[in-house]
Design an enzyme around this catalytic site. Structure first.
Site, PDB file in Angstrom:
ATOM      1  CG  PHE A  45      -0.773   1.149  -5.026  1.00 21.04           C
ATOM      2  CD1 PHE A  45      -1.275   1.148  -3.737  1.00 21.04           C
ATOM      3  CD2 PHE A  45      -1.379   1.963  -5.975  1.00 21.04           C
ATOM      4  CE1 PHE A  45      -2.361   1.934  -3.391  1.00 21.04           C
ATOM      5  CE2 PHE A  45      -2.456   2.776  -5.637  1.00 21.04           C
ATOM      6  CZ  PHE A  45      -2.955   2.759  -4.347  1.00 21.04           C
ATOM      7  N   GLY A  48       1.919  -5.445  -3.373  1.00 22.24           N
ATOM      8  CA  GLY A  48       3.202  -5.550  -2.694  1.00 22.24           C
ATOM      9  C   GLY A  48       3.429  -4.526  -1.602  1.00 22.24           C
ATOM     10  CG  HIS A  49       3.441  -0.176  -0.318  1.00 17.52           C
ATOM     11  ND1 HIS A  49       2.785   0.656   0.554  1.00 17.52           N
ATOM     12  CD2 HIS A  49       4.728   0.224  -0.288  1.00 17.52           C
ATOM     13  CE1 HIS A  49       3.625   1.533   1.060  1.00 17.52           C
ATOM     14  NE2 HIS A  49       4.812   1.280   0.564  1.00 17.52           N
ATOM     15  CG  PHE A  50       3.860  -2.961   3.367  1.00 19.50           C
ATOM     16  CD1 PHE A  50       5.134  -3.116   2.833  1.00 19.50           C
ATOM     17  CD2 PHE A  50       3.508  -1.729   3.870  1.00 19.50           C
ATOM     18  CE1 PHE A  50       6.030  -2.068   2.843  1.00 19.50           C
ATOM     19  CE2 PHE A  50       4.393  -0.671   3.870  1.00 19.50           C
ATOM     20  CZ  PHE A  50       5.653  -0.836   3.359  1.00 19.50           C
ATOM     21  CB  ILE A  55       0.135   1.295   3.823  1.00 27.20           C
ATOM     22  CG1 ILE A  55      -0.217   0.697   5.183  1.00 27.20           C
ATOM     23  CG2 ILE A  55       0.378   2.798   3.940  1.00 27.20           C
ATOM     24  CD1 ILE A  55       0.904   0.791   6.200  1.00 27.20           C
TER      25      ILE A  55
END
Length: 143
Positions: A45, A48-50, A55
């Protein structure tokens, strides 16, 4: 009671990349649990986060708490042909970001059990600081 990852994968139906509990350090089945999620930069994850500012998504912190709660319901003696399903999330609050390198401590205490619905008060913390909390309800059902 303590559970390692080998125990956890026998208890929960989840698998990579969605198994979000690494170890159980304390469990009083049917009452309370304290577990660990080691947050690493290799988590899918974080792509893309971020980008540039990773985070852990709040929904995955809640999912980690829900998985720990399910372990508390099932205990080490997995109830054959039973599974714990998430029923509701109430009063979720996110207080601080969780980032790569953090050790997320997951705590869940059963508040009540009524008609098969287990209601938990859950807290996630990092370095003894509360990062998230919620009331999670789950139900034990046939597979």
């Amino acid at each position: 009671m303590q559970f390692n990852i080998s125990d956890i994968i026998k208890i929960l139906p989840h698998s990579y990349p969605f198994l979000l509990v690494d170890r159980v350090i304390e469990c009083d089945p049917g009452k309370s649990i304290k577990a660990i999620k080691n947050v690493t930069f290799n988590e899918p994850f974080f792509i893309g986060h971020f980008p540039g500012h990773p985070i852990m998504p709040g929904v995955l912190i809640i999912e980690s708490l829900a998985q720990a709660s399910a372990i508390c319901v099932l205990g080490k003696e997995t109830i054959e042909n039973k599974v714990v399903y998430l029923r509701s999330i109430e009063n979720a609050k996110f207080r601080k970001p969780v980032t790569p390198g953090d050790t997320l401590i997951l705590q869940a205490n059963i508040q009540s059990v009524c008609l098969g619905v287990h209601k938990f008060r859950c807290i996630a913390s990092v370095s003894e600081e509360k990062v998230a909390e919620a009331t999670i309800s789950a139900v034990l059902q046939n597979k």
